[in-house]
Structures are given as C-alpha cells and as structure tokens.
Design an enzyme around this catalytic site. Structure first.
Site, mmCIF file in Angstrom:
data_model
loop_
_atom_site.group_PDB
_atom_site.id
_atom_site.type_symbol
_atom_site.label_atom_id
_atom_site.label_comp_id
_atom_site.label_asym_id
_atom_site.label_seq_id
_atom_site.Cartn_x
_atom_site.Cartn_y
_atom_site.Cartn_z
ATOM 1 N N GLU A 96 0.706 -1.250 0.137
ATOM 2 C CA GLU A 96 0.066 0.159 -0.120
ATOM 3 C C GLU A 96 0.852 1.191 0.011
ATOM 4 O OE1 GLU A 96 -2.674 -0.650 3.194
ATOM 5 O OE2 GLU A 96 -4.107 -2.282 2.349
ATOM 6 N N HIS A 105 -8.977 9.346 3.105
ATOM 7 C CA HIS A 105 -8.534 8.095 2.007
ATOM 8 C C HIS A 105 -8.728 8.823 0.742
ATOM 9 C CE1 HIS A 105 -8.057 4.352 0.316
ATOM 10 N NE2 HIS A 105 -7.789 3.883 1.793
ATOM 11 N N ARG A 155 -0.827 8.818 1.805
ATOM 12 C CA ARG A 155 -2.318 9.184 1.656
ATOM 13 C C ARG A 155 -2.427 10.782 1.620
ATOM 14 N NH1 ARG A 155 -5.214 4.887 5.090
ATOM 15 N NH2 ARG A 155 -4.764 3.584 3.754
ATOM 16 N N HIS A 207 -11.360 9.259 6.671
ATOM 17 C CA HIS A 207 -11.066 7.790 6.843
ATOM 18 C C HIS A 207 -10.346 7.491 8.107
ATOM 19 C CE1 HIS A 207 -9.942 3.887 5.599
ATOM 20 N NE2 HIS A 207 -8.795 4.078 5.979
ATOM 21 N N ARG A 236 -1.075 8.803 9.208
ATOM 22 C CA ARG A 236 -0.695 7.037 9.609
ATOM 23 C C ARG A 236 -0.530 6.633 8.349
ATOM 24 N NH1 ARG A 236 -4.522 2.703 8.851
ATOM 25 N NH2 ARG A 236 -5.677 4.296 7.782
#
Ligand code: SIN
Length: 560
Positions: free
Chosen positions: A144, A267, A313, A374, A409
């Site tokens: 990811e 997100h 992100r 998110h 994060r």
C-alpha cells in the site's frame, strides 16, 4: 437531567429546582475490566483480560458493527525475507511527517509478529499460498501507499471482517466476558466529578441501554476506551455510522489529555456514486498496479510525487483534491483494467461485486473515486501501553494517540497498533491494579433522570447533525485556511449551545448522545487545527503552507 448536571457547579441550581421530579433506576454492575468498543482493540484486550477477571464489553450497537469490520486492505507485519523492522519503522516515520514517536514506532513494529500470531491462534485466516516446489505455506503480502516493501497481510479485500468475526466468535465463547450490546457509553465516572480530592481517577461509566432506554451504572477500576474514530464528523467518510468519536468526547469531558486532533486522514479513494456514499476502494488495489487517472485517462500522480499513485495518503488525497478543483469534475478515476477479470474477482471480490451491482465493471472501466475522511490520527493521549493522563483509564486503537501515526498514518498500521497495544495495555493494567484488588471502594451514585419529555424536535437533531458534517467538510477538510477555521469555530459554538440545551432538557437518546459527541469532536478538530500554524502531514493550510521545524510538536489539549 443527569447526574453530571447535578454535580457540576454550573448546574447546581437546576439540580435543586428539579429534585422533586427525579426518578431513579437502580442497577450498578461491577466488573474487573470495562472495555468500551468491540473492534480489534476491544476484543483482543477482552480476550486476554478474561484470564484475569470479569470483563464487560460495552458497545452501542451489535458487537460486529465496528470500523474494524469495514477494514479492507489489511494489517502490516514484517514477514518478507527482504523486509526488516528498520524499514517498516522508516516508512512509518516518513509518512508521519516528523511527528511520530520513534520509540513507539519501533516497539509496535517489532512486536507485530507476536500479535499477528495471536490473531492466527484465535482463528484468523490470512491469504496464503503453497510453494509448489517446497510445499511450504507462506502468507501473501500486499503493498500500500508509503510502504517500500510488501508487508500487508490480508484476507482478500475483507480483512477486517475476517478479524472481527473470528475474535468475536472466540470472545462470545468466553464465560468471563459479558457483552453489553446496544449500550451507549454516555460519560466516564471520575472521582473528580464525584467531588473527591485529586488526582482524578476513572471508576466506571454510565451507559444508556438503547433498547430499554434505562441508564446503567457500570463500575470498574480499569476502564479501557476502544471506541474507534470519528469519520462521521465529516459529510463524506469511509467509516460506518458508529464512528462518532464517542471515546475522545467522553475523555475530553472528563479532563483527560487529547492530542493531535487536527490530523484527520483522508483516504484518497472512496467510491464516488450517488447511491453508495461510504464505500472504500482499498489502497491495496494501487499496490497491485491500479493507477489514478483523470477523465481523459491522464496519470497525474507523478506530477505530484515521484512515488506516483503509491505516495503516502496525505499527498495523494491533496493531489486528487487539486485535480478535482482544476478540472471542475466531481471525481477522478482509479484504473485497474490492466489486470484480468479473474485476478480482480479473486483478489478484490467485495469491491468487484459491489461495483458490478452498481453497474460498474471494474475489469473493463475505471472506478470513479473521491477522497473521504478515513482515520483520526490524533486522539486520547497515551503512551505505548495505552496509559492515559487519568488513573484507571486506558485507551487503545484509533481512539488513542500513542505516537505511532504522527501527522499521517501509514496504511494498515492501525489494526497492528490495536493488536499490539491492547496486549501492552492489559499488562500495564494488571500491574497497576491487580484484578480483585480494588483501589478504594467508592460509592457510585446512580444516574438520575429527570421527569423530562422526549425529544420532540428530532428534526432539529438531524438538522444539526447534517450542519456539523457539512461545515466540517466545507471548512475543515483536506485544504484549510485560517478564515475557514474561524468560520467553522463560530458556527460550532452556536451548535454546541443548542446541543447542550437538548442534553440538559430532554431524556437522552442514542441520536442525541452521538450529536453531543460529534459537536465536541468537530470543535476539538477545529481548535487543534487553529493552533497549528504550519502545514504538516494530514493538516494543510493555505495560510502556512510549509512545515516549520520549530513547530514540530504534538498539539496536546485538556479541558481542565
Ligand atoms: C485500505 O484498505 O485502503 C485502508 C487501509 C488502511 O486504512 O489502513
């Protein structure tokens, strides 16, 4: 009128005026541990704690209704031969934009394999494959954004559901664990509020039984907040309805330290569809080569970051926001059509089927996507053992701010944090107050409910709810300005007064309690964002577009 109103000096008058009208519901229950929330953090804590004493799992809907159950991508763990704890730590620090606590990161990363093994022992099955030559079974590892290596364990694209189902089944079998489902935790009971001398200590919680509409008093010297995040404070979110920041709001009202609430992670890829509003398109798809494109098929991410669609992100969400504003279109697109239909349907069955039902064949056409709220990177300030600033209160998972996530994060680090920190929190809990050894038996008053009418102005509650979520989206989302934050603060102040009026004057309901928490959360986010006079990680403001080394510190706030 509830007990808090009575003990709060401000409302003492109301208490005396209303005394004659009070009705009482006598039901105090005592447990060794009270866990509020039933996601990965709550359930894994409860399963371990049950070896030491009785556990109540308090959860406002069915126990399965959690953010954990909605997690798609997976859970990080260093498993590959070419990976290392040092690299996972470095990727986490990189995404966190200078605000991670390095010691916390390396502790959680290095204790990952043990926590994962415990999940497997509880029955969780991650995707794996067997090497045809050696016959050896190895876990499949996804990738990811922000990760330099493949290290995401997954169960197709419904990893959270797999974890939640297995942990729940295990916990329901355990005689020491009592599930209080449809019990909405209203407020923490603290010695300060009971009028005892400091230091304040948490001794229980009041919870509304949503079905009977009675408030129960739950007593324990070990209360663990595992209530998850607050995505529902925004109009567009990938979170389920239950994510209303209840734990942070309760802790704030009790005077516990709260940290870094300005860092709300958006997100990049939530499905854009007029019927379905909160459906996540997992980042794991970009890990398998899906590219972000505009309506003309242009891959735009490399213009923003050399890592392209797999950048962290905050960068990807801001790039999409900019593209949408530039083109005036409602969304961008995620294209995975380079993969075969068989591969897509096997690796991402949930997304494939859901989109197909909506008329989008993702093996043939790109998926319309927009960013959506998110993850709450901040929360109740804790150390790596979930210890908060208040005795008797621990916080684990998204509700907490351990220092793992910093300003942004790293994808799939959150389930890992829940699994690791819940084990550490139990250890800390048991060490501090051995079960059965009550610190000092304090008499708890029952919740007192005035003879008050039902909220007959439900429409106002729903209106306020919508207003909060819309104003947070319009003024406090991916790109902020000082002026917009000020506007949001003014409106929230009015809303807060209105909600307080409802709270004092009407019988509490789940909707009213959620609204009360939402307005508290929104205010905390705006207040924290206004304090940060720089841009860092998930907090970006046009008025201070750069990160400043002298401002590299946590935003810690407390009510008292
Ligand atoms: C995703 O599947 O993209 C979400 C993973 C995460 O938020 O950690």
């Amino acid at each position: 009128m509830g007990f808090w109103q009575a003990v709060s000096p401000v409302f003492t008058c109301c208490w005396f005026i209303k005394t004659e009208e009070l009705t009482f519901f006598f039901s105090i229950k005592t447990y060794d541990f009270i866990v509020i929330g039933s996601g990965i953090s709550g359930l894994s804590f409860a399963l371990r704690a049950a070896k030491f004493g009785t556990v109540a799992v308090v959860t406002k809907q069915e126990a399965m209704t959690t953010n954990t159950a909605w997690a798609q991508g997976g859970i990080c763990c260093v498993k590959a031969k070419n990976d290392s704890f040092a690299e996972h730590t470095a990727d986490t620090l990189g995404a966190g934009a200078g605000l991670c606590d390095e010691e916390v990161v390396s502790t959680i990363v290095s204790e990952g394999p043990e926590a994962i093994q415990e999940l497997i022992d509880w029955g969780v099955k991650f995707d794996s494959s067997v090497d045809p030559e050696t016959g050896e079974e190895t876990l499949d590892l996804g990738r990811e954004g922000g990760h330099s290596k493949r290290r995401i364990l997954h169960a197709k694209d419904t990893t959270g559901r797999e974890i939640e189902t297995k942990l729940l089944a295990e916990a329901r079998e355990n005689d020491q664990i009592e599930f209080l489902e449809f019990h909405f935790a209203i407020d923490l009971i603290t010695t300060k509020k009971l009028g005892y001398a400091s230091p304040p200590r948490c001794v229980g919680v009041y919870a509304l039984n949503v079905k009977t509409e009675k408030v129960v008093t739950l007593r324990s010297d070990r209360v663990i907040l595992c209530t998850g995040g607050s995505g529902r404070v925004y109009l567009y979110t990938t979170n389920p309805d239950v994510a209303t920041g209840d734990g942070v709001a309760m802790a704030w009202r009790a005077g516990v330290d709260i940290a870094n609430m300005e860092f709300v992670q958006f997100h990049p890829t939530c499905l854009y569809h007029h019927e379905v509003k909160s459906f996540l398109i997992t980042e794991a798809m970009r890990g398998e080569g899906a590219e972000l494109i505009d309506k003309d098929g242009r891959q735009f991410m490399k213009e923003y970051d050399e890592r392209g669609s797999l950048a962290p992100r905050d960068i990807v969400a801001r790039a999409i926001d900019q593209e949408i504003k530039k083109t005036g279109g409602p969304c961008v697109f995620l294209d995975i059509t380079h993969q075969s239909k068989e591969y897509i349907a096997d690796r991402f069955p949930n997304i494939y089927e859901t989109c197909l039902d909506l008329g989008i064949d993702i093996s043939k056409e790109p998926i319309p996507v927009v960013p959506a709220a998110h993850y709450q990177c901040g929360g109740v300030a804790t150390d790596v053992n979930g210890i908060t600033s208040m005795q008797g209160l621990w916080a684990v998972g998204e509700v907490a701010c351990t220092g793992l996530h910093g300003a942004n994060r790293l994808a799939s680090n959150s389930l890992l944090e829940g699994a690791v920190v819940s084990a550490r929190a139990l250890e800390a809990c048991v060490k501090t107050f051995p079960a059965g050894d009550e610190v000092e038996l304090i008499e708890l008053p029952e919740w007192e409910s005035g003879a008050v009418s039902d909220v007959d102005e439900l429409v106002v509650i729903y209106h306020n709810w919508d207003e909060i979520r819309r104003l947070m989206w319009d003024y406090v989302s991916i790109v902020r300005t000082t002026k917009r934050l000020q506007r949001a603060a003014t409106r929230l102040h009015n809303l807060q007064n209105e909600v307080q009026e409802f709270y004092w004057n009407f019988r509490v309901t789940a909707d009213l309690l959620e609204l009360r928490n939402l307005v508290e959360l929104a205010t905390l986010i705006v207040d924290s964002a206004a304090r940060r006079k720089e841009s860092r990680g998930a907090h970006f403001t046009l008025d201070y577009p750069n990160s400043e080394s002298n401002l590299r510190e946590n935003t810690v706030i407390s009510k008292f």
